[in-house]
Motif scaffolding. Structure first.
Motif, PDB file in Angstrom:
ATOM      1  N   LEU A 110       0.823  -1.209   0.000  1.00 21.27           N
ATOM      2  CA  LEU A 110       0.000   0.000   0.000  1.00 21.27           C
ATOM      3  C   LEU A 110       0.863   1.267   0.000  1.00 21.27           C
ATOM      4  N   PHE A 111       1.936   1.269   0.773  1.00 16.97           N
ATOM      5  CA  PHE A 111       2.827   2.431   0.759  1.00 16.97           C
ATOM      6  C   PHE A 111       3.467   2.610  -0.621  1.00 16.97           C
ATOM      7  N   ALA A 112       3.737   1.527  -1.320  1.00 12.35           N
ATOM      8  CA  ALA A 112       4.284   1.624  -2.675  1.00 12.35           C
ATOM      9  C   ALA A 112       3.217   2.108  -3.663  1.00 12.35           C
ATOM     10  N   ALA A 113       1.963   1.823  -3.389  1.00  5.73           N
ATOM     11  CA  ALA A 113       0.884   2.244  -4.281  1.00  5.73           C
ATOM     12  C   ALA A 113       0.681   3.757  -4.243  1.00  5.73           C
ATOM     13  N   ARG A 114       0.998   4.385  -3.131  1.00  4.05           N
ATOM     14  CA  ARG A 114       0.748   5.818  -2.985  1.00  4.05           C
ATOM     15  C   ARG A 114       1.503   6.656  -4.015  1.00  4.05           C
ATOM     16  N   PRO A 115       2.825   6.525  -4.146  1.00  2.74           N
ATOM     17  CA  PRO A 115       3.491   7.325  -5.182  1.00  2.74           C
ATOM     18  C   PRO A 115       3.108   6.883  -6.596  1.00  2.74           C
ATOM     19  N   THR A 116       2.715   5.624  -6.742  1.00  3.07           N
ATOM     20  CA  THR A 116       2.254   5.154  -8.046  1.00  3.07           C
ATOM     21  C   THR A 116       0.990   5.892  -8.449  1.00  3.07           C
ATOM     22  N   LEU A 117       0.049   6.034  -7.508  1.00  2.87           N
ATOM     23  CA  LEU A 117      -1.172   6.790  -7.769  1.00  2.87           C
ATOM     24  C   LEU A 117      -0.852   8.244  -8.134  1.00  2.87           C
ATOM     25  N   LYS A 118       0.100   8.830  -7.446  1.00  2.00           N
ATOM     26  CA  LYS A 118       0.465  10.215  -7.715  1.00  2.00           C
ATOM     27  C   LYS A 118       1.021  10.364  -9.130  1.00  2.00           C
ATOM     28  N   LEU A 119       1.887   9.448  -9.526  1.00  4.16           N
ATOM     29  CA  LEU A 119       2.463   9.519 -10.865  1.00  4.16           C
ATOM     30  C   LEU A 119       1.394   9.303 -11.937  1.00  4.16           C
ATOM     31  N   VAL A 120       0.525   8.328 -11.745  1.00  2.81           N
ATOM     32  CA  VAL A 120      -0.553   8.071 -12.704  1.00  2.81           C
ATOM     33  C   VAL A 120      -1.442   9.302 -12.822  1.00  2.81           C
ATOM     34  N   ARG A 121      -1.768   9.929 -11.679  1.00  2.45           N
ATOM     35  CA  ARG A 121      -2.590  11.139 -11.682  1.00  2.45           C
ATOM     36  C   ARG A 121      -1.926  12.233 -12.508  1.00  2.45           C
ATOM     37  N   GLU A 122      -0.647  12.456 -12.279  1.00  3.30           N
ATOM     38  CA  GLU A 122       0.053  13.530 -12.981  1.00  3.30           C
ATOM     39  C   GLU A 122       0.132  13.272 -14.482  1.00  3.30           C
ATOM     40  N   ILE A 123       0.336  12.025 -14.876  1.00  2.00           N
ATOM     41  CA  ILE A 123       0.366  11.690 -16.308  1.00  2.00           C
ATOM     42  C   ILE A 123      -1.001  11.919 -16.930  1.00  2.00           C
ATOM     43  N   ARG A 124      -2.059  11.525 -16.229  1.00  2.00           N
ATOM     44  CA  ARG A 124      -3.420  11.748 -16.750  1.00  2.00           C
ATOM     45  C   ARG A 124      -3.720  13.235 -16.882  1.00  2.00           C
ATOM     46  N   LEU A 125      -3.339  14.020 -15.886  1.00  2.00           N
ATOM     47  CA  LEU A 125      -3.575  15.461 -15.956  1.00  2.00           C
ATOM     48  C   LEU A 125      -2.802  16.083 -17.116  1.00  2.00           C
TER      49      LEU A 125
END
Length: 97
Positions: free
Chosen positions: A67-82
């Motif tokens: 779960l801690f590894a998923a957090r920065p993954t979510l952030k990166l995916v969000r930024e790429i989508r934006l």
């Protein structure tokens, strides 16, 4: 200019109402993931006090780590989508003129 220079820019979050909603949804997801990871680590820490719960504690630490590894993954995916949303919005404006 490389993709990395376009990520994590405030302008990407504020480009449209859709971008603001997307940003908010990802922030909620990241916060939920972080809480879940923290709970796993907290419960796992308590479980380590009892020999009978060692295996469960190990699993909780493993799940918390994922779960801690998923957090920065979510952030990166969000930024790429934006970033991509801004690129398609610019393309739509350019073709309309």
């Amino acid at each position: 200019m490389s993709l990395s220079k376009h990520l994590f820019r405030h302008e990407n979050r504020e480009g449209s109402e859709h971008a603001r909603r997307l940003y908010a949804r990802y922030e909620i997801a990241r916060t939920a993931v972080e809480f879940a990871a923290a709970i796993c680590f907290l419960v796992g820490s308590v479980f380590f006090f009892y020999d009978a719960l060692m295996t469960a504690a190990t699993w909780l630490f493993t799940i918390g780590s994922v779960l801690f590894a998923a957090r920065p993954t979510l952030k990166l995916v969000r930024e790429i989508r934006l970033y991509r949303m801004g690129k398609t919005g610019k393309l739509a404006r350019d073709t309309a003129s």
